[in-house]
Write an enzyme that holds these catalytic residues in place. Structure first.
Site, short mmCIF file in Angstrom:
data_model
loop_
_atom_site.label_atom_id
_atom_site.label_comp_id
_atom_site.label_asym_id
_atom_site.label_seq_id
_atom_site.Cartn_x
_atom_site.Cartn_y
_atom_site.Cartn_z
N ASP A 13 72.08 0.53 -18.84
CA ASP A 13 70.83 0.27 -19.74
C ASP A 13 70.00 1.48 -19.16
O ASP A 13 69.02 2.15 -19.54
CB ASP A 13 70.41 -0.30 -20.20
N LYS A 16 73.07 5.99 -18.17
CA LYS A 16 74.59 6.45 -18.22
C LYS A 16 75.38 7.75 -19.14
O LYS A 16 75.72 8.86 -18.99
CB LYS A 16 75.89 5.66 -17.53
N GLY A 40 76.96 0.29 -24.66
CA GLY A 40 77.04 0.60 -25.95
C GLY A 40 76.26 1.78 -24.81
O GLY A 40 75.15 1.79 -24.19
N HIS A 41 76.84 2.92 -25.19
CA HIS A 41 76.39 4.51 -24.30
C HIS A 41 75.73 5.05 -25.62
O HIS A 41 76.49 5.40 -26.79
CB HIS A 41 77.33 5.57 -23.58
N GLN A 225 78.08 -0.38 -17.65
CA GLN A 225 77.00 -1.82 -17.36
C GLN A 225 76.29 -0.59 -16.20
O GLN A 225 76.74 0.38 -15.66
CB GLN A 225 78.14 -2.70 -17.11
#
Length: 433
Positions: A13, A16, A40-41, A225
């Protein structure tokens, strides 16, 4: 031109997705090399927020090829939903923009059932899994019983694997977890329908990437991650089920490590983590709540509130070591605006001794007390700040201290959620190989 790897230096988180989106302007190809839909990006373009789970963030750009590598485990149903949603938003207009490795493994419905049942059974000792079936899918991969996406191309192989796997998983689900069994014929029918929409993306992506390297194409490798969630080098057992460090960029995409030139570590200006596990600088008070609120610290995949705390440079130095980081990028510096004082952890107190290397055992890390250096805070509207020298001198000092303490140069600083709110000192693609 250099090839660039992006990894998180904390517990994920770190932002990225935004950095990958920004750097894609200079890339020809973006590769996702590990993890699954538990990542999740989030990317904000204009006023529109897009959350990507399995497709590389580069898909938001035209004329860029995106690769889901062999190191990724794929939830086929949610991947197709993600593709559909992107097309509705007028992204991903060219189907040739996405290639999926024929060696990437599939997450099957029984993986999800086992993942959720196992977590529930652990009670208060649960790991904090997202329940997406990631771990069980990697277990089958290691156990040589996994189903690769390329198996969908051969009816006989796919049917045989499904029947054998479901026989074993049903025994486990019924006998150990008291869950209902799955019907293998229904699973086969379901995936035969799904595969009709995925055929056009399946490819030998390792060969594709090697040909691209021969043509001096610029490749950006997108990690998911963070380093402290790495299966081997993170805070085990409170980790993810794949290797999140930079070396996996080679393994998970099918190229050799000599093609990885610049290793960028993304550092959030404070620290967060989701789920259980040790977190020495965690703030269980109003200040922690303030960081969560100001930083929008809620999981992009699950919506779970993230645990928040001060920046821990002991963690970042550990990440630098296990990744061979060459440079750092600071994100969410704007979230610290308005704080009177800001603390940074530089080491730990453990059983009366001062230590400056992060313990690799979670039981020891849980007993560590942070040693802090305190900085004066700053007040500033970062909306129009686009140069390092325009930052408040306190913020500049904060960043320079991070450089001094880690021994790594900071080449970019994110000062807001929007795509253009990034201060760039150096474009990593122009760095020497």
């Amino acid at each position: 031109m250099a090839n660039v790897v992006i990894v998180g230096t904390q517990w994920g988180d770190e932002g990225k997705g935004k950095i990958v989106d920004f750097l894609t302007h200079s890339a020809d190809i973006v590769v996702r090399f590990q993890g699954g839909p538990n990542a999740g990006h989030t990317v904000v373009v204009g006023d529109k927020k897009t959350i990507l789970h399995q497709i590389p963030s580069g898909i938001l750009h035209e004329n860029v090829r995106c690769v889901i590598g062999n190191g990724v485990v794929i939830d086929l149903e949610t991947l197709l939903q993600e593709i559909d949603e992107l097309k509705k938003q007028n992204y991903f207009g060219d189907d040739t923009a996405l290639l999926i490795s024929n060696n990437a493994h599939l997450i099957m419905p029984y993986h999800k059932l086992i993942d959720i049942a196992r977590e529930q059974r652990k009670g208060h000792e649960k790991i904090g899994t997202t329940g997406r079936g990631i771990g069980p899918a990697y277990e089958d991969k290691a156990g040589r019983s996994g189903i690769r996406i390329g198996d969908l191309l051969d009816d006989d192989i796919f049917v045989a694997k499904i029947k054998e796997n479901v026989k074993e998983k049903n025994f486990f689900l019924q006998s150990y977890f008291n869950e209902k069994p799955l019907d293998p014929d229904k699973l086969i029918e379901k995936f035969f329908v799904l595969r009709n929409s995925i055929f056009k993306y399946i490819a030998d992506t390792s060969t594709f990437l090697l040909h691209a390297l021969e043509k001096n194409k610029r490749i950006l490798f997108e990690g998911a991650q963070g380093s402290l969630l790495d299966l081997d080098h993170g805070t085990y057992p409170f980790v993810t089920s794949s290797n999140t460090v930079a070396a996996q960029a080679a393994i998970g995409s099918g190229i050799g490590p000599r093609h990885l030139h610049v290793i960028l570590g993304i550092v959030k200006a404070y620290t967060t983590r989701v789920g259980s596990g040790p977190f020495p600088t965690e703030l269980n008070d109003d200040l922690g709540d303030l960081l969560r609120q100001n930083g929008g610290e809620y999981g992009a995949t699950t919506g779970r509130p993230r645990r928040c705390g001060w920046l821990d440079l002991t963690v970042v130095r550990h990440a630098a070591k296990i990744n061979s980081l060459t440079h750092l990028i600071i994100t969410k510096l704007d979230v610290l605006c308005g704080l009177k004082n800001i603390k940074v952890c530089t080491g730990y107190q453990y059983k009366g001794d001062k230590i400056h290397d992060m313990p690799t055992q979670s039981s020891i890390l849980s007993a560590c007390q942070p040693l802090y250096k305190e900085f004066k805070g700053w007040n500033c509207d970062f909306t129009n700040v686009n140069c390092f020298d325009d930052l408040p001198h306190q913020a500049q000092s904060y960043i320079k201290f991070i450089e001094e303490n880690t021994g790594l140069p900071v080449i970019m600083v994110s000062v807001g959620v929007k795509r253009n709110q990034i201060i760039t000192m150096t474009n990593p693609f122009t760095l020497q190989q």
